[in-house]
Design a protein around this motif. Structure first.
Motif, short mmCIF file in Angstrom:
data_model
loop_
_atom_site.label_atom_id
_atom_site.label_comp_id
_atom_site.label_asym_id
_atom_site.label_seq_id
_atom_site.Cartn_x
_atom_site.Cartn_y
_atom_site.Cartn_z
N ILE A 14 1.08 -1.18 -0.21
CA ILE A 14 -0.06 -0.09 0.01
C ILE A 14 0.94 1.27 -0.04
N ILE A 15 0.55 2.08 -0.84
CA ILE A 15 1.27 3.34 -0.91
C ILE A 15 0.99 4.43 -0.23
N ASP A 16 -0.30 4.57 -0.15
CA ASP A 16 -1.06 5.87 0.57
C ASP A 16 -1.27 5.36 2.10
N THR A 17 -0.40 5.77 3.14
CA THR A 17 -0.77 5.32 4.31
C THR A 17 -0.74 6.88 4.99
N VAL A 18 -1.34 6.80 6.17
CA VAL A 18 -1.56 8.13 6.95
C VAL A 18 -0.15 8.59 7.30
N GLU A 19 0.69 7.54 7.88
CA GLU A 19 2.01 7.98 8.45
C GLU A 19 2.86 8.63 7.43
N LYS A 20 2.89 8.03 6.27
CA LYS A 20 3.67 8.62 5.14
C LYS A 20 3.22 10.04 4.77
N TRP A 21 1.87 10.32 4.72
CA TRP A 21 1.37 11.65 4.52
C TRP A 21 1.90 12.56 5.57
N LYS A 22 1.80 12.23 6.92
CA LYS A 22 2.17 13.04 8.03
C LYS A 22 3.71 13.26 7.67
N GLN A 23 4.43 12.33 7.55
CA GLN A 23 5.91 12.57 7.54
C GLN A 23 6.45 13.63 6.25
N LEU A 24 5.55 13.37 5.24
CA LEU A 24 5.66 14.54 3.99
C LEU A 24 5.35 15.96 4.43
N LYS A 25 4.15 15.92 5.22
CA LYS A 25 3.69 17.35 5.52
C LYS A 25 4.38 17.85 6.47
N GLU A 26 5.12 17.12 7.40
CA GLU A 26 6.20 17.74 8.27
C GLU A 26 7.29 18.17 7.61
N ALA A 27 8.08 17.16 6.77
CA ALA A 27 9.00 17.52 5.91
C ALA A 27 8.75 18.99 4.96
N LYS A 28 7.80 19.00 4.44
CA LYS A 28 7.66 20.27 3.70
C LYS A 28 7.34 21.44 4.64
N ASP A 29 6.59 21.54 5.89
CA ASP A 29 6.55 22.46 6.74
C ASP A 29 7.78 22.94 7.27
N LYS A 30 8.81 22.03 7.63
CA LYS A 30 10.14 22.44 7.98
C LYS A 30 11.04 22.90 6.96
N GLU A 31 10.81 22.65 5.89
CA GLU A 31 11.31 23.14 4.51
C GLU A 31 10.96 24.76 4.59
N THR A 32 9.66 24.98 4.58
CA THR A 32 9.13 26.40 4.38
C THR A 32 9.50 27.13 5.62
N THR A 33 9.55 26.56 6.68
CA THR A 33 10.09 27.57 7.90
C THR A 33 11.62 27.79 7.88
N GLN A 34 12.41 26.94 7.21
CA GLN A 34 13.85 27.06 7.02
C GLN A 34 14.04 28.14 6.01
N VAL A 35 13.23 28.17 4.84
CA VAL A 35 13.40 29.25 3.74
C VAL A 35 12.90 30.72 4.27
N ALA A 36 11.84 30.59 5.29
CA ALA A 36 11.27 31.75 5.91
C ALA A 36 12.44 32.46 6.92
N VAL A 37 13.05 31.56 7.47
CA VAL A 37 14.36 31.97 8.40
C VAL A 37 15.43 32.37 7.63
N THR A 38 15.71 31.89 6.61
CA THR A 38 16.88 32.37 6.01
C THR A 38 16.49 33.81 5.14
N SER A 39 15.45 33.96 4.78
CA SER A 39 15.00 35.23 4.10
C SER A 39 14.86 36.29 4.86
N SER A 40 14.30 35.99 6.19
CA SER A 40 14.19 37.21 7.12
C SER A 40 15.68 37.61 7.78
N SER A 41 16.74 36.59 7.82
CA SER A 41 17.94 37.10 8.32
C SER A 41 18.91 37.90 7.49
#
Length: 161
Positions: A134-161
């Protein structure tokens, strides 16, 4: 009273100067359903990068193309933006058509077509036909969402610095 047109979808959307796209009656382009989604592990089955394995990082539904991490690398020559800064040559990932890839199972090292089924709890999921994985699991989607959120926060931090 408005009469329905004989051929309602004669409108063409202009995406690029040389590219025209079929449209729905409301003038929005027809989007194609693809067998891959963001975060899927895929293997390239045709083209220059045949045999390479990577993760889908971006999807363009209007022309059914996807961007895969570290696959289909192109060189881009960047001009200098400021006076003292030198120009540079950058490697970027170019889009590849979704029909040139197949879903890949890391566990069994096999490529497979995708199937759809409904589980006992009523959840609709995608699975690999060869392995039954099975490809679509709830855990996988949560991990992907967390990784994307982390990436956007890193971009926001570097742009504000």
């Amino acid at each position: 009273m408005v009469k329905p047109a004989e051929n309602p979808c004669l409108v063409q959307a202009k995406l690029k100067r040389w590219e025209r796209k079929e449209c729905k009656p409301n003038s929005l382009p027809v989007l194609h359903k693809m067998h891959v989604k963001f975060g899927d592990t895929v293997k390239v089955i045709s083209g220059r990068d045949k045999g390479k394995i990577g993760e889908v990082t971006k999807i363009f539904t209007h022309n059914s193309t996807i961007v895969i991490k570290d696959v289909n690398l192109k060189t881009k020559h960047m001009k200098s933006r400021e006076e003292g800064e030198p120009g540079q040559i950058v490697k970027i990932e170019a889009p590849i058509h979704s029909s040139n890839v197949m879903l890949y199972s890391k566990d069994k090292d096999v490529i497979s077509r995708v199937g759809h089924k409904v589980l006992e709890d009523g959840q609709k999921v995608r699975y690999l036909i060869k392995t039954g994985e099975i490809i679509d699991t709830v855990e996988k989607w949560k991990q992907l969402k967390e990784a994307k959120d982390k990436e956007t926060t890193q971009v926001a931090v570097t742009s504000s610095s």
